[in-house]
Design an enzyme around this catalytic site. Structure first.
Site, PDB file in Angstrom:
ATOM      1  N   ASN A  13      40.539  27.388  20.258  1.00 28.92           N
ATOM      2  CA  ASN A  13      39.573  26.693  19.402  1.00 28.92           C
ATOM      3  C   ASN A  13      38.400  26.142  20.224  1.00 28.92           C
ATOM      4  O   ASN A  13      38.532  25.127  20.912  1.00 28.92           O
ATOM      5  CB  ASN A  13      40.324  25.555  18.682  1.00 28.92           C
ATOM      6  CG  ASN A  13      39.487  24.848  17.658  1.00 28.92           C
ATOM      7  OD1 ASN A  13      38.264  24.772  17.782  1.00 28.92           O
ATOM      8  ND2 ASN A  13      40.132  24.293  16.649  1.00 28.92           N
ATOM      9  N   LYS A  16      37.290  22.418  19.556  1.00 28.45           N
ATOM     10  CA  LYS A  16      38.070  21.391  20.258  1.00 28.45           C
ATOM     11  C   LYS A  16      37.592  21.280  21.700  1.00 28.45           C
ATOM     12  O   LYS A  16      37.457  20.180  22.238  1.00 28.45           O
ATOM     13  CB  LYS A  16      39.556  21.772  20.290  1.00 28.45           C
ATOM     14  CG  LYS A  16      40.332  21.484  19.053  1.00 28.45           C
ATOM     15  CD  LYS A  16      41.811  21.687  19.378  1.00 28.45           C
ATOM     16  CE  LYS A  16      42.666  21.695  18.157  1.00 28.45           C
ATOM     17  NZ  LYS A  16      44.076  21.951  18.476  1.00 28.45           N
ATOM     18  N   ASP A  69      47.451  19.261  20.819  1.00 32.31           N
ATOM     19  CA  ASP A  69      48.032  19.579  19.517  1.00 32.31           C
ATOM     20  C   ASP A  69      47.712  18.428  18.576  1.00 32.31           C
ATOM     21  O   ASP A  69      47.832  17.262  18.947  1.00 32.31           O
ATOM     22  CB  ASP A  69      49.544  19.795  19.628  1.00 32.31           C
ATOM     23  CG  ASP A  69      50.011  20.656  18.470  1.00 32.31           C
ATOM     24  OD1 ASP A  69      49.644  21.843  18.426  1.00 32.31           O
ATOM     25  OD2 ASP A  69      50.705  20.137  17.580  1.00 32.31           O
ATOM     26  N   GLY A 142      37.245  22.583  10.549  1.00 27.52           N
ATOM     27  CA  GLY A 142      38.567  22.104  10.136  1.00 27.52           C
ATOM     28  C   GLY A 142      38.487  21.085   9.012  1.00 27.52           C
ATOM     29  O   GLY A 142      37.761  21.256   8.017  1.00 27.52           O
ATOM     30  N   ASP A 144      37.170  18.170   9.111  1.00 31.71           N
ATOM     31  CA  ASP A 144      36.050  17.219   9.278  1.00 31.71           C
ATOM     32  C   ASP A 144      35.354  16.856   7.954  1.00 31.71           C
ATOM     33  O   ASP A 144      34.991  15.696   7.761  1.00 31.71           O
ATOM     34  CB  ASP A 144      34.997  17.766  10.255  1.00 31.71           C
ATOM     35  CG  ASP A 144      35.320  17.425  11.699  1.00 31.71           C
ATOM     36  OD1 ASP A 144      36.384  16.829  11.945  1.00 31.71           O
ATOM     37  OD2 ASP A 144      34.505  17.756  12.582  1.00 31.71           O
ATOM     38  N   HIS A 167      40.436  10.660  17.101  1.00 31.84           N
ATOM     39  CA  HIS A 167      41.788  10.770  17.644  1.00 31.84           C
ATOM     40  C   HIS A 167      41.749  11.467  19.009  1.00 31.84           C
ATOM     41  O   HIS A 167      42.422  11.076  19.949  1.00 31.84           O
ATOM     42  CB  HIS A 167      42.683  11.537  16.652  1.00 31.84           C
ATOM     43  CG  HIS A 167      42.111  12.863  16.209  1.00 31.84           C
ATOM     44  ND1 HIS A 167      40.819  13.009  15.780  1.00 31.84           N
ATOM     45  CD2 HIS A 167      42.649  14.118  16.162  1.00 31.84           C
ATOM     46  CE1 HIS A 167      40.589  14.277  15.464  1.00 31.84           C
ATOM     47  NE2 HIS A 167      41.690  14.975  15.694  1.00 31.84           N
ATOM     48  N   ARG A 168      40.892  12.479  19.121  1.00 32.93           N
ATOM     49  CA  ARG A 168      40.730  13.233  20.382  1.00 32.93           C
ATOM     50  C   ARG A 168      40.183  12.311  21.475  1.00 32.93           C
ATOM     51  O   ARG A 168      40.662  12.303  22.599  1.00 32.93           O
ATOM     52  CB  ARG A 168      39.764  14.392  20.108  1.00 32.93           C
ATOM     53  CG  ARG A 168      39.486  15.332  21.252  1.00 32.93           C
ATOM     54  CD  ARG A 168      38.893  16.643  20.744  1.00 32.93           C
ATOM     55  NE  ARG A 168      39.825  17.316  19.866  1.00 32.93           N
ATOM     56  CZ  ARG A 168      39.677  17.390  18.533  1.00 32.93           C
ATOM     57  NH1 ARG A 168      38.616  16.911  17.934  1.00 32.93           N
ATOM     58  NH2 ARG A 168      40.606  17.981  17.797  1.00 32.93           N
TER      59      ARG A 168
HETATM   60  P1  IMP Z   1      46.333  22.570  16.094  1.00 33.31           P
HETATM   61  O1  IMP Z   1      46.403  21.438  17.038  1.00 33.31           O
HETATM   62  O2  IMP Z   1      45.522  23.701  16.665  1.00 33.31           O
HETATM   63  O3  IMP Z   1      47.672  22.979  15.557  1.00 33.31           O
HETATM   64  O4  IMP Z   1      45.408  22.077  14.905  1.00 33.31           O
HETATM   65  C1  IMP Z   1      45.820  21.401  13.783  1.00 33.31           C
HETATM   66  C2  IMP Z   1      44.821  21.530  12.658  1.00 33.31           C
HETATM   67  O5  IMP Z   1      44.078  20.342  12.553  1.00 33.31           O
HETATM   68  C3  IMP Z   1      43.831  22.673  12.768  1.00 33.31           C
HETATM   69  O6  IMP Z   1      43.753  23.294  11.511  1.00 33.31           O
HETATM   70  C4  IMP Z   1      42.510  22.026  13.081  1.00 33.31           C
HETATM   71  O7  IMP Z   1      41.457  22.679  12.462  1.00 33.31           O
HETATM   72  C5  IMP Z   1      42.700  20.627  12.512  1.00 33.31           C
HETATM   73  N1  IMP Z   1      42.024  19.645  13.332  1.00 33.31           N
HETATM   74  C6  IMP Z   1      42.416  19.129  14.509  1.00 33.31           C
HETATM   75  N2  IMP Z   1      41.529  18.253  14.991  1.00 33.31           N
HETATM   76  C7  IMP Z   1      40.527  18.238  14.097  1.00 33.31           C
HETATM   77  C8  IMP Z   1      39.292  17.550  14.051  1.00 33.31           C
HETATM   78  O8  IMP Z   1      38.885  16.794  14.942  1.00 33.31           O
HETATM   79  N3  IMP Z   1      38.532  17.792  12.974  1.00 33.31           N
HETATM   80  C9  IMP Z   1      38.890  18.642  11.970  1.00 33.31           C
HETATM   81  N4  IMP Z   1      40.034  19.303  11.950  1.00 33.31           N
HETATM   82  C10 IMP Z   1      40.847  19.118  13.032  1.00 33.31           C
END
Ligand code: IMP
Length: 182
Positions: A13, A16, A69, A142, A144, A167-168
């Site tokens: 991604n 991210k 994650d 995502g 957002d 959160h990040r």
């Molecule tokens: P994973 O960590 O790749 O399994 O992501 C989990 C899900 O949460 C994914 O569908 C991402 O698009 C979404 N996601 C994670 N962080 C964000 C964010 O900061 N904004 C929007 N969607 C997020």
């Protein structure tokens, strides 16, 4: 010549990575990118998934790495989609989430950043409380366009300071304090 990095973010991604890079830049850490579609184990625990993903990434690249994650946990549906956030986004998407919810729209985003090198495996967690909007607002990736952090009227997609409160950001700030002193 290619720039050399001491630390890499492994993910498929690039959104991210862009956010993590900009956050860690501001905290004094230079972050490279290794684009890779890492296998994800199934678990109820984000940390268990993140630890397995980080060990896998280190075994492939043999360089100090971090992986992330995340999960979106919605109160009124018992924390759904949580660890299944990625699958749920690909299947029902934001529209599907909006159709599920009524009055209680409380939710939280959780990020686990896991560091792995030859000898260390360590996770850092960041949580952000908020709510799910009634309609999609703004153009973001995502979830957002549907996540409104507490103390805000705007979704992540409409905010111009997401990277200062997400959160990040919270997980990476904990990581940076540890990493710069290890
Ligand atoms: P994973 O960590 O790749 O399994 O992501 C989990 C899900 O949460 C994914 O569908 C991402 O698009 C979404 N996601 C994670 N962080 C964000 C964010 O900061 N904004 C929007 N969607 C997020």
């Amino acid at each position: 010549m290619h720039k050399s990095f001491d630390l890499f973010f492994v993910s498929s991604n690039s959104h991210k990575y862009q956010e993590a890079k900009s956050i860690l830049d501001s905290l004094g850490i230079d972050l490279g990118f290794l684009k890779s579609n890492l296998e994800e184990i199934q678990s109820h625990s984000l940390n268990t998934i993140a630890m397995a993903k980080a060990k896998n990434a280190y075994s492939i690249f043999k360089k100090p790495i971090i992986i992330e994650d995340d999960g979106l946990f919605i109160d009124s549906v018992d924390g759904f989609p949580g660890p299944y956030s990625s699958y749920v986004f690909k299947t029902i998407g934001n529209k599907g989430i909006l159709n599920l919810l009524k009055n209680n729209r409380k939710a939280k985003f959780v990020s686990i950043i896991t560091y792995c090198d030859k000898t260390i495996l360590q996770s850092f967690e960041g949580k952000l409380n908020g709510r799910i909007s009634k309609t999609q607002k703004g153009k973001g990736w995502g979830y957002d366009p549907i996540f409104i952090p507490n103390n805000s009227k705007k979704t992540f997609a409409e905010l111009n300071n997401k990277n200062e409160l997400s959160h990040r950001y919270k997980a990476l700030r904990k990581f940076s304090k540890w990493y710069l002193h290890k």
